[in-house]
Scaffold this motif. Structure first.
Motif, mmCIF file in Angstrom:
data_model
loop_
_atom_site.group_PDB
_atom_site.id
_atom_site.type_symbol
_atom_site.label_atom_id
_atom_site.label_comp_id
_atom_site.label_asym_id
_atom_site.label_seq_id
_atom_site.Cartn_x
_atom_site.Cartn_y
_atom_site.Cartn_z
ATOM 1 N N SER A 105 0.835 -1.212 0.000
ATOM 2 C CA SER A 105 0.000 0.000 0.000
ATOM 3 C C SER A 105 0.865 1.256 0.000
ATOM 4 N N LEU A 106 1.924 1.274 0.778
ATOM 5 C CA LEU A 106 2.807 2.435 0.820
ATOM 6 C C LEU A 106 3.596 2.577 -0.480
ATOM 7 N N ALA A 107 4.060 1.452 -1.032
ATOM 8 C CA ALA A 107 4.761 1.485 -2.319
ATOM 9 C C ALA A 107 3.841 2.031 -3.403
ATOM 10 N N GLY A 108 2.569 1.630 -3.373
ATOM 11 C CA GLY A 108 1.604 2.128 -4.340
ATOM 12 C C GLY A 108 1.378 3.627 -4.205
ATOM 13 N N ILE A 109 1.369 4.122 -2.967
ATOM 14 C CA ILE A 109 1.199 5.558 -2.741
ATOM 15 C C ILE A 109 2.398 6.330 -3.286
ATOM 16 N N VAL A 110 3.601 5.827 -3.037
ATOM 17 C CA VAL A 110 4.812 6.483 -3.552
ATOM 18 C C VAL A 110 4.744 6.582 -5.072
ATOM 19 N N VAL A 111 4.431 5.475 -5.720
ATOM 20 C CA VAL A 111 4.354 5.446 -7.185
ATOM 21 C C VAL A 111 3.237 6.374 -7.675
ATOM 22 N N ALA A 112 2.098 6.370 -6.993
ATOM 23 C CA ALA A 112 0.966 7.197 -7.408
ATOM 24 C C ALA A 112 1.291 8.689 -7.318
ATOM 25 N N ILE A 113 1.974 9.086 -6.263
ATOM 26 C CA ILE A 113 2.339 10.499 -6.111
ATOM 27 C C ILE A 113 3.193 10.954 -7.288
ATOM 28 N N PHE A 114 4.199 10.150 -7.620
ATOM 29 C CA PHE A 114 5.069 10.532 -8.730
ATOM 30 C C PHE A 114 4.340 10.463 -10.064
ATOM 31 N N ALA A 115 3.410 9.531 -10.192
ATOM 32 C CA ALA A 115 2.641 9.419 -11.439
ATOM 33 C C ALA A 115 1.804 10.669 -11.687
ATOM 34 N N ILE A 116 1.292 11.273 -10.635
ATOM 35 C CA ILE A 116 0.511 12.505 -10.805
ATOM 36 C C ILE A 116 1.377 13.591 -11.433
ATOM 37 N N PHE A 117 2.608 13.755 -10.942
ATOM 38 C CA PHE A 117 3.492 14.781 -11.490
ATOM 39 C C PHE A 117 3.812 14.521 -12.960
ATOM 40 N N HIS A 118 4.145 13.262 -13.282
ATOM 41 C CA HIS A 118 4.471 12.929 -14.668
ATOM 42 C C HIS A 118 3.259 13.117 -15.575
ATOM 43 N N GLY A 119 2.099 12.667 -15.121
ATOM 44 C CA GLY A 119 0.891 12.828 -15.921
ATOM 45 C C GLY A 119 0.527 14.282 -16.125
ATOM 46 N N TYR A 120 0.662 15.075 -15.073
ATOM 47 C CA TYR A 120 0.346 16.496 -15.171
ATOM 48 C C TYR A 120 1.222 17.164 -16.230
ATOM 49 N N ALA A 121 2.519 16.871 -16.189
ATOM 50 C CA ALA A 121 3.440 17.476 -17.165
ATOM 51 C C ALA A 121 3.025 17.116 -18.583
ATOM 52 N N HIS A 122 2.660 15.871 -18.803
ATOM 53 C CA HIS A 122 2.262 15.451 -20.146
ATOM 54 C C HIS A 122 0.913 16.050 -20.544
ATOM 55 N N GLY A 123 -0.018 16.102 -19.616
ATOM 56 C CA GLY A 123 -1.330 16.666 -19.920
ATOM 57 C C GLY A 123 -1.260 18.149 -20.218
ATOM 58 N N ALA A 124 -0.429 18.856 -19.475
ATOM 59 C CA ALA A 124 -0.291 20.295 -19.686
ATOM 60 C C ALA A 124 0.327 20.600 -21.042
ATOM 61 N N GLU A 125 1.076 19.656 -21.589
ATOM 62 C CA GLU A 125 1.754 19.857 -22.867
ATOM 63 C C GLU A 125 1.016 19.250 -24.046
ATOM 64 N N LEU A 126 -0.132 18.645 -23.809
ATOM 65 C CA LEU A 126 -0.875 18.009 -24.891
ATOM 66 C C LEU A 126 -1.284 19.064 -25.915
ATOM 67 N N PRO A 127 -0.776 18.929 -27.132
ATOM 68 C CA PRO A 127 -1.147 19.907 -28.163
ATOM 69 C C PRO A 127 -2.644 19.852 -28.436
ATOM 70 N N SER A 128 -3.273 21.003 -28.603
ATOM 71 C CA SER A 128 -4.720 21.059 -28.809
ATOM 72 C C SER A 128 -5.137 20.417 -30.130
ATOM 73 N N SER A 129 -4.216 20.295 -31.070
ATOM 74 C CA SER A 129 -4.554 19.716 -32.368
ATOM 75 C C SER A 129 -4.531 18.194 -32.361
ATOM 76 N N ILE A 130 -4.133 17.594 -31.254
ATOM 77 C CA ILE A 130 -3.999 16.137 -31.165
ATOM 78 C C ILE A 130 -5.273 15.534 -30.586
ATOM 79 N N ASP A 131 -5.717 14.422 -31.176
ATOM 80 C CA ASP A 131 -6.851 13.680 -30.630
ATOM 81 C C ASP A 131 -6.417 13.068 -29.298
ATOM 82 N N PRO A 132 -7.022 13.479 -28.186
ATOM 83 C CA PRO A 132 -6.551 13.021 -26.876
ATOM 84 C C PRO A 132 -6.720 11.521 -26.653
ATOM 85 N N ILE A 133 -7.699 10.897 -27.292
ATOM 86 C CA ILE A 133 -7.917 9.459 -27.104
ATOM 87 C C ILE A 133 -6.796 8.656 -27.774
#
Length: 189
Positions: A108-136
């Motif tokens: 459970s703690l290992a999953g929390i550690v991984v999840a916290i870092f995943a939020i940062f990585h996902g946020y960076a990628h989501g913030a950079e998603l070009p508007s012309s790209i199909d998000p799916i």
């Protein structure tokens, strides 16, 4: 050996740029593999999961993309999340050191550690998603590349059963931590 080669390619250091002329699936697939900061974190999740053994072997690599998608949505919608680059750098440092020292956290703690870092990585990628790209289609390529990076990490982590393999795996962890420290230094500059 692939990780070692990637560590020597400074031009891949930051993947936080637009998707260029590529569209959809291919753009999504290429984005996570084009930045060393993301590559090392995703490989580290696979190594650490394998090092911890079942069920972490599959739980951690499954947790990362699911939570990363949530972080991506936050990024797409511009929800404020401070210290993104620090979180990304921290993922390399912390995950690398967890591998080096063979830290065995409860699942459970290992999953929390991984999840916290995943939020940062996902946020960076989501913030950079070009508007012309199909998000799916972009997300499909992105998740596939992330899964393949996790599988590469799992393959390295499974070497832990042999003495030379365990040394190699820990050396990869040290390399991952060093990359994390590099990105922390860049973020502080």
């Amino acid at each position: 050996m692939v990780l070692a080669a990637l560590l020597l390619i400074p031009s891949l250091a930051m993947a936080h740029s637009g998707a260029g002329g590529l569209n959809g699936f291919l753009s999504g697939f290429l984005h996570p593999v084009s930045g060393l900061d993301h590559v090392v974190a995703m490989v580290a999740v696979g190594i650490w999961g394998a090092q911890l053994g079942a069920p972490a072997l599959w739980v951690l690599p499954a947790t990362f993309p699911v939570v990363m998608a949530f972080g991506g949505v936050l990024g797409v919608y511009g929800v404020p999340l401070p210290a993104i680059e620090y979180g990304i750098a921290g993922s390399g440092i912390v995950l690398g050191l967890l591998i080096v020292f063979a830290v065995r956290l409860p699942l459970s703690l290992a999953g929390i550690v991984v999840a916290i870092f995943a939020i940062f990585h996902g946020y960076a990628h989501g913030a950079e998603l070009p508007s012309s790209i199909d998000p799916i289609s972009y997300s499909g390529g992105f998740v596939l590349a992330t899964g393949l990076l996790h599988l590469g990490g799992i393959a390295i982590g499974l070497l832990d059963h042999w003495k030379a393999g365990a040394l190699f795996m820990r050396a990869c962890g040290a390399g991952i931590a060093m990359v994390g420290f590099h990105f922390l230094r860049e973020a502080l500059a």
